[in-house]
Design a protein around this motif. Structure first.
Motif, PDB file in Angstrom:
ATOM      1  N   GLU A 148       0.857  -1.182   0.000  1.00  0.00           N
ATOM      2  CA  GLU A 148       0.000   0.000   0.000  1.00  0.00           C
ATOM      3  C   GLU A 148       0.892   1.230   0.000  1.00  0.00           C
ATOM      4  O   GLU A 148       2.117   1.117   0.029  1.00  0.00           O
ATOM      5  CB  GLU A 148      -0.937   0.003   1.215  1.00  0.00           C
ATOM      6  N   ARG A 149       0.290   2.418  -0.033  1.00  0.00           N
ATOM      7  CA  ARG A 149       1.015   3.685  -0.030  1.00  0.00           C
ATOM      8  C   ARG A 149       2.141   3.684  -1.065  1.00  0.00           C
ATOM      9  O   ARG A 149       3.286   3.957  -0.768  1.00  0.00           O
ATOM     10  CB  ARG A 149       1.568   4.022   1.353  1.00  0.00           C
ATOM     11  N   ALA A 150       1.754   3.355  -2.305  1.00  0.00           N
ATOM     12  CA  ALA A 150       2.675   3.383  -3.444  1.00  0.00           C
ATOM     13  C   ALA A 150       3.899   2.500  -3.216  1.00  0.00           C
ATOM     14  O   ALA A 150       4.995   2.796  -3.676  1.00  0.00           O
ATOM     15  CB  ALA A 150       3.098   4.815  -3.756  1.00  0.00           C
ATOM     16  N   GLY A 151       3.702   1.393  -2.481  1.00  0.00           N
ATOM     17  CA  GLY A 151       4.767   0.436  -2.255  1.00  0.00           C
ATOM     18  C   GLY A 151       5.590   0.665  -1.007  1.00  0.00           C
ATOM     19  O   GLY A 151       6.525  -0.095  -0.734  1.00  0.00           O
ATOM     20  N   HIS A 152       5.231   1.671  -0.195  1.00  0.00           N
ATOM     21  CA  HIS A 152       6.012   2.014   0.996  1.00  0.00           C
ATOM     22  C   HIS A 152       5.394   1.476   2.290  1.00  0.00           C
ATOM     23  O   HIS A 152       5.878   1.799   3.376  1.00  0.00           O
ATOM     24  CB  HIS A 152       6.173   3.527   1.096  1.00  0.00           C
ATOM     25  N   CYS A 153       4.374   0.660   2.179  1.00  0.00           N
ATOM     26  CA  CYS A 153       3.759   0.007   3.340  1.00  0.00           C
ATOM     27  C   CYS A 153       3.321  -1.376   2.895  1.00  0.00           C
ATOM     28  O   CYS A 153       2.819  -1.552   1.782  1.00  0.00           O
ATOM     29  CB  CYS A 153       2.558   0.817   3.832  1.00  0.00           C
ATOM     30  N   MET A 154       3.550  -2.378   3.749  1.00  0.00           N
ATOM     31  CA  MET A 154       3.060  -3.730   3.495  1.00  0.00           C
ATOM     32  C   MET A 154       2.023  -4.046   4.569  1.00  0.00           C
ATOM     33  O   MET A 154       2.325  -3.977   5.763  1.00  0.00           O
ATOM     34  CB  MET A 154       4.202  -4.744   3.528  1.00  0.00           C
ATOM     35  N   ARG A 155       0.811  -4.376   4.119  1.00  0.00           N
ATOM     36  CA  ARG A 155      -0.285  -4.612   5.070  1.00  0.00           C
ATOM     37  C   ARG A 155      -0.671  -6.084   5.061  1.00  0.00           C
ATOM     38  O   ARG A 155      -0.761  -6.725   4.020  1.00  0.00           O
ATOM     39  CB  ARG A 155      -1.495  -3.746   4.713  1.00  0.00           C
ATOM     40  N   CYS A 156      -0.926  -6.607   6.248  1.00  0.00           N
ATOM     41  CA  CYS A 156      -1.370  -7.988   6.403  1.00  0.00           C
ATOM     42  C   CYS A 156      -2.757  -8.166   5.781  1.00  0.00           C
ATOM     43  O   CYS A 156      -3.653  -7.343   5.973  1.00  0.00           O
ATOM     44  CB  CYS A 156      -1.403  -8.353   7.887  1.00  0.00           C
ATOM     45  N   THR A 157      -2.948  -9.272   5.028  1.00  0.00           N
ATOM     46  CA  THR A 157      -4.232  -9.529   4.378  1.00  0.00           C
ATOM     47  C   THR A 157      -5.244 -10.205   5.299  1.00  0.00           C
ATOM     48  O   THR A 157      -6.410 -10.349   4.926  1.00  0.00           O
ATOM     49  CB  THR A 157      -4.022 -10.409   3.133  1.00  0.00           C
ATOM     50  N   ASN A 158      -4.812 -10.622   6.469  1.00  0.00           N
ATOM     51  CA  ASN A 158      -5.723 -11.228   7.439  1.00  0.00           C
ATOM     52  C   ASN A 158      -6.591 -10.117   8.047  1.00  0.00           C
ATOM     53  O   ASN A 158      -6.082  -9.230   8.737  1.00  0.00           O
ATOM     54  CB  ASN A 158      -4.920 -11.947   8.525  1.00  0.00           C
ATOM     55  N   GLU A 159      -7.882 -10.154   7.799  1.00  0.00           N
ATOM     56  CA  GLU A 159      -8.774  -9.087   8.244  1.00  0.00           C
ATOM     57  C   GLU A 159      -8.828  -8.964   9.759  1.00  0.00           C
ATOM     58  O   GLU A 159      -9.186  -7.913  10.286  1.00  0.00           O
ATOM     59  CB  GLU A 159     -10.188  -9.311   7.687  1.00  0.00           C
TER      60      GLU A 159
END
Length: 301
Positions: A148-159
């Motif tokens: 996310e954030r144009a590649g500058h954040c990695m977010r967990c897909t587990n809701e």
């Protein structure tokens, strides 16, 4: 001492425009802009021209590699030389055709030959690629992550988790110890023959930078120091450090080398350092390193 002088890999080489990273349409805007330049990365290497001098092989939106890339591979770096610049973070086994005269090259051996702004851009891109590779899974629950954030954040897909991870840096101190007339340099056995450099080490949790300086010098060469003074810093993407440069005054001069850290250490006078030719018997640190700057600043008084 010129504290405004920039170290290699540092400086205002790019306008990051971090606010654009929150724009959901950033990628569409980048692809729609014919002025956008693209930098290809594959693992820890980047696409360069190497003859006659190494330089970045920037691509335009028309290149097949850009048209074939998936959305998660695009990373907005910022505006480089007044043009939007995007990293394409390819898989390590990517092997499509590249422009004639180009190849994927590691930064470290070529960095002294690159223009300063291009070296800084590659260091930035390399650090992001390494972090993204290491953050493909959530460190809290083990689920896949998405950028996310144009590649500058990695977010967990587990809701139920949705933990966010941001690029990390490993702070390390690097220090030139002197007793006024002499500088103390050490050598690691893995270095090129004859190379001696300043003392360095990673900062530990719960430790100030000054405490880290005193601890590392004491552990590696058994010398007590005080008068710890900040000099400057340098991003060092091998793999993800920020080098925090200091000088320190020795309170003791007897050397007790920890063989698990160093092969040897020795005191050198200014005259010895200025007169020594660089060869297999003695070499100073690389000219693009903050270690070399610390020594040069001391030699200049």
């Amino acid at each position: 001492m010129d504290h405004d002088r920039q170290n290699f890999f540092a400086g205002p080489y790019i306008d990051r425009r971090a606010e654009v990273r929150d724009d959901a349409g950033w990628l569409e805007a980048a692809l729609a802009d014919p002025a956008t330049t693209f930098l290809l990365g594959r693992g820890t290497t980047h696409l360069l021209y190497t003859d006659p001098q190494p330089r970045i092989a920037f691509l335009t939106r028309e290149h097949p590699a850009i048209r074939a890339a998936g959305a998660r591979q695009f990373v907005l770096l910022g505006w480089f030389r007044d043009a939007r610049c995007v990293l394409i973070d390819l898989e390590p086994d990517w092997s499509e055709a590249v422009p004639a005269g180009t190849s994927f090259q590691e930064l470290r051996p070529l960095s002294p030959l690159l223009r300063g702004d291009e070296a800084g851009l590659l260091a930035y891109a390399r650090a992001l690629s390494i972090w993204r590779t290491r953050q493909r899974y959530c460190g809290a629950c083990g689920s896949l992550t998405v950028p996310e954030r144009a590649g500058h954040c990695m977010r967990c897909t587990n809701e139920r988790c949705r933990h966010e991870f941001f690029p990390r840096l490993d702070p390390a101190i690097i220090v030139l110890v002197t007793d006024g007339e002499r500088a103390l340099l050490g050598r690691q056995p893995s270095w090129v023959a004859g190379r001696y450099s300043t003392i360095a080490g990673f900062v530990e949790p719960g430790e100030s930078l000054e405490d880290a300086v005193r601890r590392e010098v004491g552990e590696e060469i058994g010398v007590a120091v005080d008068q710890v003074r900040y000099n400057s810093s340098q991003p060092w993407p091998f793999p993800a450090s920020i080098m925090l440069g200091f000088s320190a005054r020795a309170r003791s001069t007897a050397i007790h080398v920890d063989p698990s850290e160093l092969e040897s250490a020795q005191w050198y006078t200014r005259d010895e350092l200025l007169a020594s030719p660089e060869n297999e018997t003695f070499r100073l640190p690389r000219r693009d390193s903050i270690a070399r700057r610390l020594i040069a600043d001391w030699l200049a008084g």
